[in-house]
Structure formats: C-alpha cells, structure tokens
Design a protein around this motif. Structure first.
Motif, PDB file in Angstrom:
ATOM      1  N   TYR A 156      11.467 -62.537  33.319  1.00 22.65           N
ATOM      2  CA  TYR A 156      10.569 -63.451  32.618  1.00 22.65           C
ATOM      3  C   TYR A 156      11.016 -63.493  31.165  1.00 22.65           C
ATOM      4  O   TYR A 156      11.810 -62.654  30.717  1.00 22.65           O
ATOM      5  CB  TYR A 156       9.113 -62.975  32.709  1.00 22.65           C
ATOM      6  CG  TYR A 156       8.596 -62.869  34.120  1.00 22.65           C
ATOM      7  CD1 TYR A 156       7.944 -63.940  34.730  1.00 22.65           C
ATOM      8  CD2 TYR A 156       8.761 -61.696  34.848  1.00 22.65           C
ATOM      9  CE1 TYR A 156       7.462 -63.840  36.036  1.00 22.65           C
ATOM     10  CE2 TYR A 156       8.287 -61.588  36.147  1.00 22.65           C
ATOM     11  CZ  TYR A 156       7.641 -62.666  36.732  1.00 22.65           C
ATOM     12  OH  TYR A 156       7.181 -62.558  38.026  1.00 22.65           O
ATOM     13  N   LYS A 157      10.507 -64.440  30.400  1.00 24.48           N
ATOM     14  CA  LYS A 157      10.894 -64.564  29.010  1.00 24.48           C
ATOM     15  C   LYS A 157       9.790 -64.053  28.084  1.00 24.48           C
ATOM     16  O   LYS A 157       8.608 -64.136  28.403  1.00 24.48           O
ATOM     17  CB  LYS A 157      11.220 -66.026  28.672  1.00 24.48           C
ATOM     18  CG  LYS A 157      12.476 -66.534  29.353  1.00 24.48           C
ATOM     19  CD  LYS A 157      12.809 -67.960  28.930  1.00 24.48           C
ATOM     20  CE  LYS A 157      14.102 -68.438  29.577  1.00 24.48           C
ATOM     21  NZ  LYS A 157      14.450 -69.821  29.184  1.00 24.48           N
ATOM     22  N   VAL A 158      10.221 -63.523  26.953  1.00 22.46           N
ATOM     23  CA  VAL A 158       9.266 -63.107  25.924  1.00 22.46           C
ATOM     24  C   VAL A 158       8.356 -64.285  25.590  1.00 22.46           C
ATOM     25  O   VAL A 158       8.818 -65.411  25.395  1.00 22.46           O
ATOM     26  CB  VAL A 158      10.003 -62.641  24.650  1.00 22.46           C
ATOM     27  CG1 VAL A 158       9.011 -62.406  23.520  1.00 22.46           C
ATOM     28  CG2 VAL A 158      10.791 -61.375  24.913  1.00 22.46           C
ATOM     29  N   GLY A 159       7.079 -64.044  25.537  1.00 20.87           N
ATOM     30  CA  GLY A 159       6.127 -65.097  25.195  1.00 20.87           C
ATOM     31  C   GLY A 159       5.481 -65.745  26.390  1.00 20.87           C
ATOM     32  O   GLY A 159       4.486 -66.468  26.234  1.00 20.87           O
ATOM     33  N   GLU A 160       6.026 -65.521  27.595  1.00 19.02           N
ATOM     34  CA  GLU A 160       5.388 -66.102  28.778  1.00 19.02           C
ATOM     35  C   GLU A 160       4.030 -65.456  29.012  1.00 19.02           C
ATOM     36  O   GLU A 160       3.806 -64.284  28.692  1.00 19.02           O
ATOM     37  CB  GLU A 160       6.271 -65.897  30.021  1.00 19.02           C
ATOM     38  CG  GLU A 160       7.417 -66.868  30.146  1.00 19.02           C
ATOM     39  CD  GLU A 160       8.012 -66.870  31.545  1.00 19.02           C
ATOM     40  OE1 GLU A 160       7.316 -67.320  32.483  1.00 19.02           O
ATOM     41  OE2 GLU A 160       9.159 -66.409  31.690  1.00 19.02           O
ATOM     42  N   ARG A 161       3.135 -66.242  29.595  1.00 18.23           N
ATOM     43  CA  ARG A 161       1.835 -65.737  30.022  1.00 18.23           C
ATOM     44  C   ARG A 161       1.790 -65.915  31.535  1.00 18.23           C
ATOM     45  O   ARG A 161       1.639 -67.023  32.029  1.00 18.23           O
ATOM     46  CB  ARG A 161       0.707 -66.464  29.294  1.00 18.23           C
ATOM     47  CG  ARG A 161       0.828 -66.239  27.793  1.00 18.23           C
ATOM     48  CD  ARG A 161      -0.323 -66.734  26.975  1.00 18.23           C
ATOM     49  NE  ARG A 161      -0.157 -66.319  25.587  1.00 18.23           N
ATOM     50  CZ  ARG A 161      -1.048 -66.522  24.632  1.00 18.23           C
ATOM     51  NH1 ARG A 161      -2.184 -67.149  24.914  1.00 18.23           N
ATOM     52  NH2 ARG A 161      -0.827 -66.100  23.399  1.00 18.23           N
ATOM     53  N   VAL A 162       1.980 -64.799  32.235  1.00 21.01           N
ATOM     54  CA  VAL A 162       2.297 -64.823  33.658  1.00 21.01           C
ATOM     55  C   VAL A 162       1.078 -64.441  34.493  1.00 21.01           C
ATOM     56  O   VAL A 162       0.364 -63.492  34.170  1.00 21.01           O
ATOM     57  CB  VAL A 162       3.457 -63.853  33.960  1.00 21.01           C
ATOM     58  CG1 VAL A 162       3.853 -63.943  35.433  1.00 21.01           C
ATOM     59  CG2 VAL A 162       4.658 -64.139  33.058  1.00 21.01           C
ATOM     60  N   LYS A 163       0.862 -65.200  35.571  1.00 19.74           N
ATOM     61  CA  LYS A 163      -0.130 -64.817  36.571  1.00 19.74           C
ATOM     62  C   LYS A 163       0.620 -64.078  37.677  1.00 19.74           C
ATOM     63  O   LYS A 163       1.319 -64.680  38.490  1.00 19.74           O
ATOM     64  CB  LYS A 163      -0.861 -66.032  37.139  1.00 19.74           C
ATOM     65  CG  LYS A 163      -1.881 -65.661  38.225  1.00 19.74           C
ATOM     66  CD  LYS A 163      -2.586 -66.882  38.800  1.00 19.74           C
ATOM     67  CE  LYS A 163      -3.708 -67.342  37.899  1.00 19.74           C
ATOM     68  NZ  LYS A 163      -4.553 -68.381  38.557  1.00 19.74           N
ATOM     69  N   PHE A 164       0.515 -62.758  37.669  1.00 22.82           N
ATOM     70  CA  PHE A 164       1.158 -61.925  38.675  1.00 22.82           C
ATOM     71  C   PHE A 164       0.243 -61.842  39.900  1.00 22.82           C
ATOM     72  O   PHE A 164      -0.922 -61.436  39.784  1.00 22.82           O
ATOM     73  CB  PHE A 164       1.410 -60.514  38.133  1.00 22.82           C
ATOM     74  CG  PHE A 164       2.469 -60.442  37.071  1.00 22.82           C
ATOM     75  CD1 PHE A 164       3.811 -60.390  37.417  1.00 22.82           C
ATOM     76  CD2 PHE A 164       2.119 -60.401  35.731  1.00 22.82           C
ATOM     77  CE1 PHE A 164       4.798 -60.307  36.436  1.00 22.82           C
ATOM     78  CE2 PHE A 164       3.098 -60.312  34.744  1.00 22.82           C
ATOM     79  CZ  PHE A 164       4.438 -60.273  35.102  1.00 22.82           C
ATOM     80  N   ARG A 165       0.765 -62.183  41.079  1.00 20.45           N
ATOM     81  CA  ARG A 165      -0.044 -62.191  42.296  1.00 20.45           C
ATOM     82  C   ARG A 165       0.158 -60.908  43.086  1.00 20.45           C
ATOM     83  O   ARG A 165       1.271 -60.399  43.222  1.00 20.45           O
ATOM     84  CB  ARG A 165       0.300 -63.403  43.148  1.00 20.45           C
ATOM     85  CG  ARG A 165      -0.178 -64.700  42.511  1.00 20.45           C
ATOM     86  CD  ARG A 165      -0.575 -65.742  43.535  1.00 20.45           C
ATOM     87  NE  ARG A 165      -1.268 -66.857  42.883  1.00 20.45           N
ATOM     88  CZ  ARG A 165      -2.579 -66.956  42.797  1.00 20.45           C
ATOM     89  NH1 ARG A 165      -3.353 -66.022  43.338  1.00 20.45           N
ATOM     90  NH2 ARG A 165      -3.138 -68.001  42.206  1.00 20.45           N
ATOM     91  N   VAL A 166      -0.958 -60.406  43.623  1.00 21.66           N
ATOM     92  CA  VAL A 166      -0.980 -59.142  44.345  1.00 21.66           C
ATOM     93  C   VAL A 166      -1.457 -59.390  45.769  1.00 21.66           C
ATOM     94  O   VAL A 166      -2.540 -59.951  45.984  1.00 21.66           O
ATOM     95  CB  VAL A 166      -1.914 -58.121  43.655  1.00 21.66           C
ATOM     96  CG1 VAL A 166      -1.967 -56.816  44.440  1.00 21.66           C
ATOM     97  CG2 VAL A 166      -1.462 -57.878  42.215  1.00 21.66           C
ATOM     98  N   GLY A 167      -0.662 -58.992  46.752  1.00 21.48           N
ATOM     99  CA  GLY A 167      -1.054 -59.098  48.148  1.00 21.48           C
ATOM    100  C   GLY A 167      -1.743 -57.831  48.613  1.00 21.48           C
ATOM    101  O   GLY A 167      -1.440 -56.734  48.144  1.00 21.48           O
TER     102      GLY A 167
END
Length: 387
Positions: free
Chosen positions: A273-284
């Motif tokens: 991922y890139k610095v500054g991204e706002r990521v929605k990490f999904r969990v199964g």
C-alpha cells in the motif's frame, strides 16, 4: 482507530555549564541531535543543573488533523497521546519519578546545533533564547504576564500567578521510560483556538526537577533519528461500526463459546500500500473445520461475522517486532475493535503515519464468551511504499 502525526520541530535545552571548561550551555542549541535529553546533572554530590525537551506538532500534519476534526472525519471525543521512545544510554534513574508535559507560551526555532559541536552552535532555541538566527539578534524567552518562573528556561503557558493552563503527568515506577501520556486537554486547547500551538515541554515534575532525591538521565529518540522511533502525537478514537442488527446483512454469527474452534483470516490483503492511503482491511471469519453435507438442492454459501466486541486487530513492525497499533479491546476503549458490514468484518487504518519501505504484520484476536483469547498470527503482511 490509531492515527499518528510527527513533529515539525524538536530539541532539548540545558540550564548548566561545563564543569571542566566552565562554558555555558544556556545559549547552546541541540536542534539537530538524534536524541532528546531530559536529565538532572549532579556535581560533587550536589544538584548542578537540569535539561528539558521541546516538541512541536504545529506543522502541516497538525493543520490536516484540525481539518479532520472539524469535518467529523476524526471524532470530536478523540484522545491524544504524546509518545516518546527510549534510546540507549539512560542512566542513574531513581525507581520512581514523574514527568510533566506542559504547553510552551511562545514560538521557537529548532536550530542546527548538536551537543558535540566545537565551537558550540547557538543558532536556534536554547535555555535562554527562543531563537537566535545566524547574523541576527537573539530573542530571549519573554515571561511578562505569562508565568512566574522568570529564570526557569522555556516559558510555560500560564498566568502571572504561575497557574499553568494545561499539564499532563506520567508517573514511572521500575518500568520502561517510554512516554505514553494523554495530552487531550492541551491539544483541544489548540484545536479550539483558545491558545496558540507552540508545542510542549517535557521535564521532571515540580520540585523534583531540582531536588537532591530524584535522579535521572533520560534519553529519547528525536525526529532526526534514523530509526522508526521518532516522537509522535497519537490520535485514538472509536470508529468501529457495531457488529449487530442490519449491519451484518445475511451473515451468520460465529459461535463464541469456549468449545468452538474458529479461524480468522485476511480477505484481499494486498502485498503493498502507499503512504497516506486509508485502507479498509477485510477480515474473514469461519469455523476452522467445516463438516461436509450432502443435499439434492442447490446450496448457497453464507459467511460469518464475529460477535460485537469479540474481535480486534493489532499491527506490528516486522523488523523490530514493535506494536505500531496494539490490541485495545477492553470495555473502556474501542480503538481496535472490528467493524462489520453485510460483506464481512473489517477495520480501517490510516497509513499516513507509517514509515515507508517497511513490512508490517496484522494480528487478529478473538475473545470467547468464557474469557479465553485466541490470537491469529499467520503472517498477514504488507509493505508501505512511498507515494
């Protein structure tokens, strides 16, 4: 949610002089040192002088933080914490001591000096001066109408009676000197425009700064460090969406009895991922072992969700094994609880406070109804790249 911003300036200042040459440290600048020193020096078994650290978070990142609070991206009830990380070389520590963090009353300049400079460098702030430009005139700290500590180093924000407008303290007792202290009142004072943000000073608390019973040579990494342990202002708030009701869609609730054998995993985790991204990490989430069943009809597969408050996450730096985002899932804090929508559990993480070109690992935790806890450490790794 944990969000980090880094200092725009930091340095340390000294009230003493060399016991060998007699040269004063009071006008010396240490703005480019990789270490911030908060210490008490003794000579011939008597207290000689003290030092303090100055840290300022009033740069671009703080401006963005203010905008995010104003537009509701960051919750108005967010908590703020000053983080300083221990460097090697701490010495002569008493078992118990307390540090005070107080707002600075005037602007100051970090400067370009280092402790080992010879001749000494006075360009920047010091115990006596808040700025001292090369070829210009030194500007001393001004105590008029601010506090009553006229000869006591950087001017602390207070009134003429010595009442400090905001103060945070952290007590230590036989433990790591890492600073992790809440400064919410101070930061809100700046965000709300009640006082100007000129940063904060870190010092031994009250009379212990100059007494003969408290000892300590504390060293913390500065923003000029070549490590990942730069000072930071850490913002924490509850951003999770409850895993209940319509939020869960058609997902099935995972059995959380102590007899269940469940399994958590990352869905769609990217390699980088890139610095500054706002990521929605999904969990199964699912049972670890799924029984085979036979039917003459068409089957549909429905995922599972984790019971509200039973799932949480943490993030580590792989190289140092240090938690960047620790598990915080008790009744009083919800900073790392898993959210849920109709697709799966998830969490959102801002990556603008993560160092680039480093590998990070996500850990997941389940808390069962009978009090057991299960941590899933299955190399869910990603790299943060430069923009």
């Amino acid at each position: 949610m944990h969000h980090f911003i880094f200092p725009s300036q930091d340095t340390w200042v000294s009230s003493g002089s060399s016991n060998i040459t007699g040269e004063s440290f009071k006008d010396q600048n240490f703005g480019r040192d990789q270490i911030l020193e908060v210490k008490k020096e003794f000579f011939n078994n008597s207290f000689d002088h003290q030092t303090r650290a100055l840290v300022n978070f009033s740069g671009t990142e703080f401006t963005e933080l203010s905008k995010s609070v104003s537009d509701g991206t960051i919750a108005s009830d967010a908590k703020y914490f000053l983080r300083l990380y221990e460097a090697e070389g701490n010495a002569e520590m008493t078992e118990e001591y307390t540090l005070a963090i107080q707002p600075i009353s005037q602007s100051w300049t970090e400067g370009t000096g280092k402790f080992g400079d010879n001749p000494k460098n006075t360009n920047g702030c010091s115990w006596e001066n808040r700025l001292n430009p090369i070829g210009g005139t030194a500007t001393a700290w001004d105590f008029a109408g601010i506090d009553n500590n006229h000869d006591n180093g950087p001017a602390i924000l207070g009134d003429e009676f010595g009442n400090i407008f905001s103060q945070s303290t952290q007590a230590f007792s036989n433990e790591s000197p890492d600073v992790n202290v809440e400064v919410t009142d101070m930061v809100n004072m700046w965000l709300e425009g009640r006082k100007e943000n000129y940063g904060m000073v870190v010092r031994f608390n009250g009379a212990s700064e100059t007494d003969t019973t408290t000892f300590g040579h504390l060293k913390f990494f500065s923003r000029n460090t070549h490590t990942i342990f730069s000072p930071r202002l850490e913002v924490r708030w509850d951003d999770h969406t409850a895993c209940s009701g319509s939020n869960t869609g058609s997902l099935n609730e995972l059995t959380m009895s102590g007899l269940a054998d469940n399994f958590l995993y990352m869905q769609g985790l990217r390699e980088s991922y890139k610095v500054g991204e706002r990521v929605k990490f999904r969990v199964g989430a699912r049972k670890r072992y799924i029984q085979k069943t036979f039917s003459n009809s068409v089957q549909t597969v429905t995922g599972s969700f984790i019971t509200e408050g039973s799932g949480s996450y943490a993030i580590k730096d792989v190289a140092t094994d240090e938690f960047i985002v620790p598990f915080e899932d008790n009744e009083d804090t919800s900073y790392t609880k898993l959210s849920c929508d109709s697709n799966s559990n998830y969490f959102i993480q801002y990556l603008d406070g993560f160092y680039p070109d480093r590998v990070y690992k996500i850990l997941l935790k389940l808390k069962y109804d009978d009090g057991q806890e299960q941590v899933f450490d299955d190399d869910f790794e990603f790299i943060v790249k430069r923009k």
